[in-house]
Scaffold this motif. Structure first.
Motif, PDB file in Angstrom:
ATOM      1  N   UNK A   1       0.268 -17.284  13.909  1.00 60.96           N
ATOM      2  CA  UNK A   1       1.646 -17.368  13.441  1.00 60.96           C
ATOM      3  C   UNK A   1       1.802 -17.051  11.953  1.00 60.96           C
ATOM      4  N   UNK A   2       0.723 -16.822  11.260  1.00 64.24           N
ATOM      5  CA  UNK A   2       0.824 -16.635   9.811  1.00 64.24           C
ATOM      6  C   UNK A   2      -0.038 -15.487   9.327  1.00 64.24           C
ATOM      7  N   UNK A   3       0.520 -14.724   8.390  1.00 68.03           N
ATOM      8  CA  UNK A   3      -0.234 -13.666   7.727  1.00 68.03           C
ATOM      9  C   UNK A   3       0.281 -13.536   6.302  1.00 68.03           C
ATOM     10  N   UNK A   4      -0.583 -13.138   5.411  1.00 69.87           N
ATOM     11  CA  UNK A   4      -0.158 -12.884   4.043  1.00 69.87           C
ATOM     12  C   UNK A   4      -0.812 -11.606   3.549  1.00 69.87           C
ATOM     13  N   UNK A   5      -0.143 -10.975   2.625  1.00 65.31           N
ATOM     14  CA  UNK A   5      -0.677  -9.767   2.004  1.00 65.31           C
ATOM     15  C   UNK A   5      -0.400  -9.826   0.518  1.00 65.31           C
ATOM     16  N   UNK A   6      -1.352  -9.383  -0.263  1.00 68.95           N
ATOM     17  CA  UNK A   6      -1.202  -9.330  -1.711  1.00 68.95           C
ATOM     18  C   UNK A   6      -1.191  -7.885  -2.161  1.00 68.95           C
ATOM     19  N   UNK A   7      -0.336  -7.571  -3.101  1.00 67.01           N
ATOM     20  CA  UNK A   7      -0.348  -6.262  -3.752  1.00 67.01           C
ATOM     21  C   UNK A   7      -1.009  -6.475  -5.103  1.00 67.01           C
ATOM     22  N   UNK A   8      -2.203  -5.953  -5.251  1.00 69.41           N
ATOM     23  CA  UNK A   8      -2.961  -6.153  -6.485  1.00 69.41           C
ATOM     24  C   UNK A   8      -2.652  -5.043  -7.488  1.00 69.41           C
ATOM     25  N   UNK A   9      -2.580  -5.435  -8.743  1.00 67.88           N
ATOM     26  CA  UNK A   9      -2.355  -4.451  -9.809  1.00 67.88           C
ATOM     27  C   UNK A   9      -1.206  -3.514  -9.460  1.00 67.88           C
ATOM     28  N   UNK A  10      -0.049  -4.090  -9.288  1.00 62.73           N
ATOM     29  CA  UNK A  10       1.112  -3.307  -8.854  1.00 62.73           C
ATOM     30  C   UNK A  10       1.585  -2.359  -9.953  1.00 62.73           C
ATOM     31  N   UNK A  11       1.918  -1.154  -9.544  1.00 63.36           N
ATOM     32  CA  UNK A  11       2.486  -0.169 -10.446  1.00 63.36           C
ATOM     33  C   UNK A  11       3.749   0.402  -9.814  1.00 63.36           C
ATOM     34  N   UNK A  12       4.408   1.282 -10.546  1.00 66.72           N
ATOM     35  CA  UNK A  12       5.701   1.794 -10.094  1.00 66.72           C
ATOM     36  C   UNK A  12       5.645   2.374  -8.681  1.00 66.72           C
ATOM     37  N   UNK A  13       4.557   3.045  -8.349  1.00 66.81           N
ATOM     38  CA  UNK A  13       4.475   3.689  -7.041  1.00 66.81           C
ATOM     39  C   UNK A  13       4.353   2.682  -5.892  1.00 66.81           C
ATOM     40  N   UNK A  14       4.141   1.403  -6.252  1.00 65.63           N
ATOM     41  CA  UNK A  14       4.043   0.366  -5.222  1.00 65.63           C
ATOM     42  C   UNK A  14       5.396  -0.248  -4.885  1.00 65.63           C
ATOM     43  N   UNK A  15       6.429   0.181  -5.573  1.00 68.52           N
ATOM     44  CA  UNK A  15       7.756  -0.360  -5.298  1.00 68.52           C
ATOM     45  C   UNK A  15       8.202  -0.035  -3.880  1.00 68.52           C
TER      46      UNK A  15
END
Lengths: 109, 114
Positions: free
Chosen positions: B75-89
């Protein structure tokens, strides 16, 4: 019509009119799902059709699936202003769903 | 009914920082979770498909090093965006699969990067 590599299509119609949106796919498909996405929200599943079904109805919605031409359509009869949204088809034949480019439908009251 | 809650709804992070988003399936057990990114042009990119007790499958152009995913239960999942930059928007969407067919989405997490 929607196709993976095409841009978002746009339609503008008057309330009360009927509309049909089309979707084509290239790979083996067992299920096609149609989603409605309103501004600021996630996609909401509105109808699902399987490869052994040619047509599926749900209220004012009607989906078709033609496996020989690898295409699906979504029709909305008697559109309402609240039907304004972006509509996506998504197909799968294995473990992942592939989404079409979407059709932006605007229904003018 | 089947619902998927995703949070936060919106987040703003500074360039080079990281942010974590979470996804909760309510009313059903998700056989798998698919993480997508939706661009401003509305196109969907599949990031990865996660099935409990199986290796997470990342799509081309997405890596575990950049988008680590945790999927500890049905029932649960998580995701992290590491070192986010403009292209990750974009709008990050969690899709929880019910059985072998239906894929339900949450509202998504809109990521802005300054």
């Amino acid at each position: 019509s929607q196709w993976g590599e095409e841009n978002l299509q746009a339609l503008s119609i008057q309330e009360g009119e009927d509309v049909t949106m089309n979707c084509s796919y290239k790979t083996y498909t067992t299920v096609v799902q149609w989603y409605r996405q309103k501004s600021g929200k996630g996609p909401a599943l509105i109808i699902l059709i399987r490869s052994n079904e040619r047509e599926k109805r749900s209220g004012r919605l009607r989906a078709t699936l033609d496996t020989s031409s690898q295409s699906s359509s979504l029709s909305i009869t008697g559109t309402l202003a609240t039907d304004t949204a972006v509509y996506f088809c998504a197909h799968t034949g294995n473990y992942k769903y592939v989404f079409g480019a979407g059709t932006r439908l605007k229904v003018i009251a | 009914g089947a619902l998927v809650y995703q949070y936060p709804r919106r987040t703003i992070c500074k360039s080079g920082t990281s942010m974590r988003m979470e996804c909760q399936a309510v009313g059903f057990q998700a056989t798998s979770v698919a993480w997508y990114r939706q661009s401003p042009q509305k196109t969907f990119e599949l990031i990865a498909l996660s099935t409990v007790n199986s290796a997470i499958k990342y799509e081309q152009n997405f890596t575990q090093e950049k988008f680590p995913i945790s999927h500890p239960n049905l029932s649960f999942s998580s995701m992290t965006v590491l070192n986010a930059y403009l292209e990750d928007r974009g709008l990050y969407l969690c899709g929880a699969r019910q059985g072998n067919e239906r894929l339900f989405f949450g509202h998504g997490t809109k990521l802005s990067v300054l």
